[in-house]
Design a protein around this motif. Structure first.
Motif, PDB file in Angstrom:
ATOM      1  N   VAL A   1      -3.897  -1.869   8.057  1.00 25.29           N
ATOM      2  CA  VAL A   1      -3.361  -2.759   9.099  1.00 25.29           C
ATOM      3  C   VAL A   1      -3.094  -1.954  10.376  1.00 25.29           C
ATOM      4  N   HIS A   2      -2.538  -0.744  10.235  1.00 20.58           N
ATOM      5  CA  HIS A   2      -2.253   0.072  11.421  1.00 20.58           C
ATOM      6  C   HIS A   2      -3.539   0.493  12.121  1.00 20.58           C
ATOM      7  N   ARG A   3      -4.552   0.815  11.335  1.00 21.67           N
ATOM      8  CA  ARG A   3      -5.842   1.199  11.927  1.00 21.67           C
ATOM      9  C   ARG A   3      -6.433   0.014  12.704  1.00 21.67           C
ATOM     10  N   ALA A   4      -6.328  -1.179  12.115  1.00 16.85           N
ATOM     11  CA  ALA A   4      -6.841  -2.376  12.794  1.00 16.85           C
ATOM     12  C   ALA A   4      -6.098  -2.588  14.114  1.00 16.85           C
ATOM     13  N   LEU A   5      -4.776  -2.460  14.086  1.00 15.45           N
ATOM     14  CA  LEU A   5      -3.997  -2.629  15.323  1.00 15.45           C
ATOM     15  C   LEU A   5      -4.438  -1.604  16.365  1.00 15.45           C
ATOM     16  N   ASP A   6      -4.627  -0.362  15.924  1.00  6.89           N
ATOM     17  CA  ASP A   6      -5.024   0.695  16.862  1.00  6.89           C
ATOM     18  C   ASP A   6      -6.405   0.429  17.458  1.00  6.89           C
ATOM     19  N   LEU A   7      -7.245  -0.272  16.701  1.00  7.17           N
ATOM     20  CA  LEU A   7      -8.586  -0.611  17.200  1.00  7.17           C
ATOM     21  C   LEU A   7      -8.559  -1.827  18.136  1.00  7.17           C
ATOM     22  N   GLY A   8      -7.382  -2.438  18.280  1.00  2.00           N
ATOM     23  CA  GLY A   8      -7.269  -3.591  19.178  1.00  2.00           C
ATOM     24  C   GLY A   8      -7.434  -4.932  18.483  1.00  2.00           C
TER      25      GLY A   8
ATOM     26  N   TYR B   1      -2.503 -15.078  -1.858  1.00  2.34           N
ATOM     27  CA  TYR B   1      -3.137 -13.769  -2.017  1.00  2.34           C
ATOM     28  C   TYR B   1      -2.183 -12.803  -2.726  1.00  2.34           C
ATOM     29  N   GLY B   2      -2.595 -12.375  -3.902  1.00  3.15           N
ATOM     30  CA  GLY B   2      -1.736 -11.498  -4.699  1.00  3.15           C
ATOM     31  C   GLY B   2      -0.430 -12.201  -5.054  1.00  3.15           C
ATOM     32  N   ALA B   3      -0.469 -13.532  -5.173  1.00  2.61           N
ATOM     33  CA  ALA B   3       0.733 -14.333  -5.475  1.00  2.61           C
ATOM     34  C   ALA B   3       1.895 -13.963  -4.544  1.00  2.61           C
ATOM     35  N   GLY B   4       1.604 -13.820  -3.262  1.00  9.19           N
ATOM     36  CA  GLY B   4       2.648 -13.519  -2.275  1.00  9.19           C
ATOM     37  C   GLY B   4       2.645 -12.065  -1.838  1.00  9.19           C
ATOM     38  N   ALA B   5       2.078 -11.183  -2.653  1.00 13.26           N
ATOM     39  CA  ALA B   5       2.116  -9.745  -2.319  1.00 13.26           C
ATOM     40  C   ALA B   5       1.275  -9.444  -1.063  1.00 13.26           C
ATOM     41  N   GLY B   6       0.236 -10.232  -0.821  1.00 16.93           N
ATOM     42  CA  GLY B   6      -0.587 -10.023   0.385  1.00 16.93           C
ATOM     43  C   GLY B   6       0.253 -10.226   1.641  1.00 16.93           C
ATOM     44  N   GLU B   7       1.040 -11.317   1.649  1.00 15.49           N
ATOM     45  CA  GLU B   7       1.917 -11.563   2.809  1.00 15.49           C
ATOM     46  C   GLU B   7       2.976 -10.462   2.915  1.00 15.49           C
ATOM     47  N   GLU B   8       3.529 -10.051   1.777  1.00 14.73           N
ATOM     48  CA  GLU B   8       4.575  -9.008   1.810  1.00 14.73           C
ATOM     49  C   GLU B   8       4.038  -7.726   2.441  1.00 14.73           C
ATOM     50  N   ARG B   9       2.843  -7.338   2.015  1.00 13.55           N
ATOM     51  CA  ARG B   9       2.265  -6.089   2.541  1.00 13.55           C
ATOM     52  C   ARG B   9       1.931  -6.205   4.026  1.00 13.55           C
ATOM     53  N   LEU B  10       1.410  -7.364   4.416  1.00 15.09           N
ATOM     54  CA  LEU B  10       1.082  -7.538   5.832  1.00 15.09           C
ATOM     55  C   LEU B  10       2.363  -7.530   6.660  1.00 15.09           C
ATOM     56  N   GLY B  11       3.386  -8.246   6.167  1.00 16.36           N
ATOM     57  CA  GLY B  11       4.664  -8.287   6.883  1.00 16.36           C
ATOM     58  C   GLY B  11       5.269  -6.902   7.034  1.00 16.36           C
ATOM     59  N   ALA B  12       5.208  -6.108   5.965  1.00 18.01           N
ATOM     60  CA  ALA B  12       5.777  -4.750   6.024  1.00 18.01           C
ATOM     61  C   ALA B  12       5.001  -3.892   7.018  1.00 18.01           C
ATOM     62  N   ALA B  13       3.677  -4.022   6.997  1.00 18.06           N
ATOM     63  CA  ALA B  13       2.846  -3.183   7.883  1.00 18.06           C
ATOM     64  C   ALA B  13       3.020  -3.570   9.344  1.00 18.06           C
ATOM     65  N   LEU B  14       3.333  -4.846   9.595  1.00 17.35           N
ATOM     66  CA  LEU B  14       3.476  -5.301  10.988  1.00 17.35           C
ATOM     67  C   LEU B  14       4.889  -5.087  11.523  1.00 17.35           C
TER      68      LEU B  14
ATOM     69  N   GLY C   1       7.842  -4.012  13.401  1.00 15.12           N
ATOM     70  CA  GLY C   1       7.917  -3.231  14.641  1.00 15.12           C
ATOM     71  C   GLY C   1       6.667  -3.344  15.498  1.00 15.12           C
ATOM     72  N   ARG C   2       5.615  -4.010  14.975  1.00 15.39           N
ATOM     73  CA  ARG C   2       4.376  -4.138  15.761  1.00 15.39           C
ATOM     74  C   ARG C   2       3.921  -5.600  15.796  1.00 15.39           C
ATOM     75  N   ARG C   3       4.853  -6.514  15.643  1.00 13.43           N
ATOM     76  CA  ARG C   3       4.524  -7.943  15.540  1.00 13.43           C
ATOM     77  C   ARG C   3       4.078  -8.520  16.887  1.00 13.43           C
ATOM     78  N   ASP C   4       4.618  -7.971  18.006  1.00 13.09           N
ATOM     79  CA  ASP C   4       4.288  -8.519  19.322  1.00 13.09           C
ATOM     80  C   ASP C   4       2.792  -8.400  19.588  1.00 13.09           C
ATOM     81  N   GLY C   5       2.217  -9.464  20.109  1.00  8.49           N
ATOM     82  CA  GLY C   5       0.795  -9.412  20.468  1.00  8.49           C
ATOM     83  C   GLY C   5      -0.118  -9.716  19.300  1.00  8.49           C
ATOM     84  N   VAL C   6       0.468  -9.898  18.111  1.00  6.15           N
ATOM     85  CA  VAL C   6      -0.347 -10.213  16.929  1.00  6.15           C
ATOM     86  C   VAL C   6      -0.388 -11.723  16.731  1.00  6.15           C
ATOM     87  N   LEU C   7      -1.566 -12.227  16.410  1.00  3.85           N
ATOM     88  CA  LEU C   7      -1.683 -13.639  16.020  1.00  3.85           C
ATOM     89  C   LEU C   7      -1.688 -13.658  14.504  1.00  3.85           C
ATOM     90  N   LEU C   8      -0.564 -14.085  13.951  1.00  2.79           N
ATOM     91  CA  LEU C   8      -0.358 -14.038  12.504  1.00  2.79           C
ATOM     92  C   LEU C   8      -0.696 -15.398  11.898  1.00  2.79           C
TER      93      LEU C   8
END
Ligand SMILES: NC(=O)c1ccc[n+]([C@@H]2O[C@H](COP(=O)([O-])OP(=O)(O)OC[C@H]3O[C@@H](n4cnc5c(N)ncnc54)[C@H](OP(=O)(O)O)[C@@H]3O)[C@@H](O)[C@H]2O)c1
Length: 308
Positions: free
Chosen positions: A20-27, A37-50, A52-59
């Motif tokens: 997720v951080h690499r994707a953000l760095d690539l723009g 996805y992963g019975a909720g774990a997909g959202e948990e991981r995405l939320g954790a990775a984002l 402090g970096r939520r601004d500018g993201v279309l979630l």
């Protein structure tokens, strides 16, 4: 979808965060997940990775598909109470107070789509989600859903291997001014050329259930991928980039969402947005696909929903 269980095996939490951080760095700014996805774990991981970096993201997230292959088979739930409970749980897992794009993952054949989308519309009014979309709908379901509340997107499988949306959904998106979010744009890996020597998939791999990825169908489709790969090589781009650039050439409304947890693949895929395929290559691609269409059904019989 692949932040927990990738097609090529389990993904660690660290690997998911790095991707997720690499994707953000690539723009890259659009991140698509779902409560299933992963019975909720997909959202948990995405939320954790984002964090402090939520601004500018279309979630973007989704509700309505509980499980693809449980003991009970495919489970969908479009009841308003499921939507209401679902958004609260997703907001918590995603560590945000608003989801930018909330999509109905599958229409529930037991619940009129108007009721499900009506419940989603109340979430917009309450400020819990910003925009609404649907996924894997028929043109008729799309018209009914859009009559309840404006829809900004339709998510469907769309790639060199799956052009079903061209039979009506794309025209309907055009009419509504909605984006077509093209999922599995790399044909679940097949269009990248990396599956050329594979002869089958583990039971745990979703693709083992898909007709297109088995037996003679798989061999045929590998050959087709090789032919398309030759067109890519002649342009000095990768097979995956050809697949993504082709989608981007279809319409400004088409937004491919390739899934990847590899740093190199993310960079390669992001670079495809700068590639303009020459007109003669687009013609050649159509000729190849017309002469030799993809073989095998997209989904097994029991995954198909009435009207879908
Ligand atoms: N609405 C729906 O019902 C629905 C259904 C399916 C998917 N989706 C959405 O669509 C997204 C993408 O779909 P998908 O993951 O099924 O299929 P995909 O994007 O067509 O393919 C993903 C696979 O390709 C590999 N890959 C990616 N870039 C590559 C490259 N440059 N070279 C070689 N391999 C590469 C990935 O592995 P690496 O990690 O190793 O790169 C992964 O195994 C999902 O994450 C999900 O958000 C939605």
């Amino acid at each position: 979808m692949g932040l927990v269980d990738g097609y090529f095996g389990a993904v660690s939490a660290d690997q998911a965060t790095r991707a997720v951080h690499r994707a953000l760095d690539l723009g890259i700014t659009l991140f698509d997940t779902a409560d299933s996805y992963g019975a909720g774990a997909g959202e948990e991981r995405l939320g954790a990775a984002l964090a402090g970096r939520r601004d500018g993201v279309l979630l973007a997230s989704k509700v309505g598909l509980v499980a693809n292959h449980s003991a009970a088979g495919r489970v969908v739930d479009g009841r308003p109470e499921h939507v209401r409970a679902g958004v609260e749980a997703s907001l918590g897992r995603l560590r945000t107070d608003v989801i930018d794009l909330y999509q109905l993952h599958r229409v529930d054949p037991q619940v009129p789509v108007e009721e499900t989308v009506g419940a989603m519309a109340t979430l917009v009014a309450e400020g819990k989600v910003r925009y609404l979309g649907v996924s894997e709908v028929t043109p008729q379901q799309l018209r009914r859903a859009a009559a309840v509340h404006p829809l900004v997107s339709v998510q469907s499988e769309y790639s060199l291997f799956e052009r079903g949306v061209e039979a009506g959904i794309l025209a309907e998106c055009d009419r509504l001014g909605a984006a077509l979010i093209a999922f599995a744009p790399l044909g679940k890996g097949l269009l990248t050329g990396r599956l050329q020597s594979v002869t089958g998939f583990a039971d745990s791999d979703l693709r083992s259930r898909l007709p297109r990825f088995g037996g003679d169908h798989l061999r045929h489709n590998q050959q087709l991928a090789a032919t398309l790969g030759e067109l890519a090589r002649a342009l000095d781009i990768t097979s995956g980039q050809l697949a993504l650039a082709w989608l981007l050439s279809r319409s400004a409304l088409v937004l491919p969402i390739p899934g990847s947890t590899s740093s190199d693949h993310l960079a390669e895929n992001a670079a495809a947005s700068d590639i303009d395929l020459p007109a003669e290559v687009l013609v050649r691609i159509d000729a190849v696909l017309a002469a030799d269409p993809v073989s095998g059904d997209r989904y097994p019989e029991d995954w198909r929903l009435p009207g879908g």
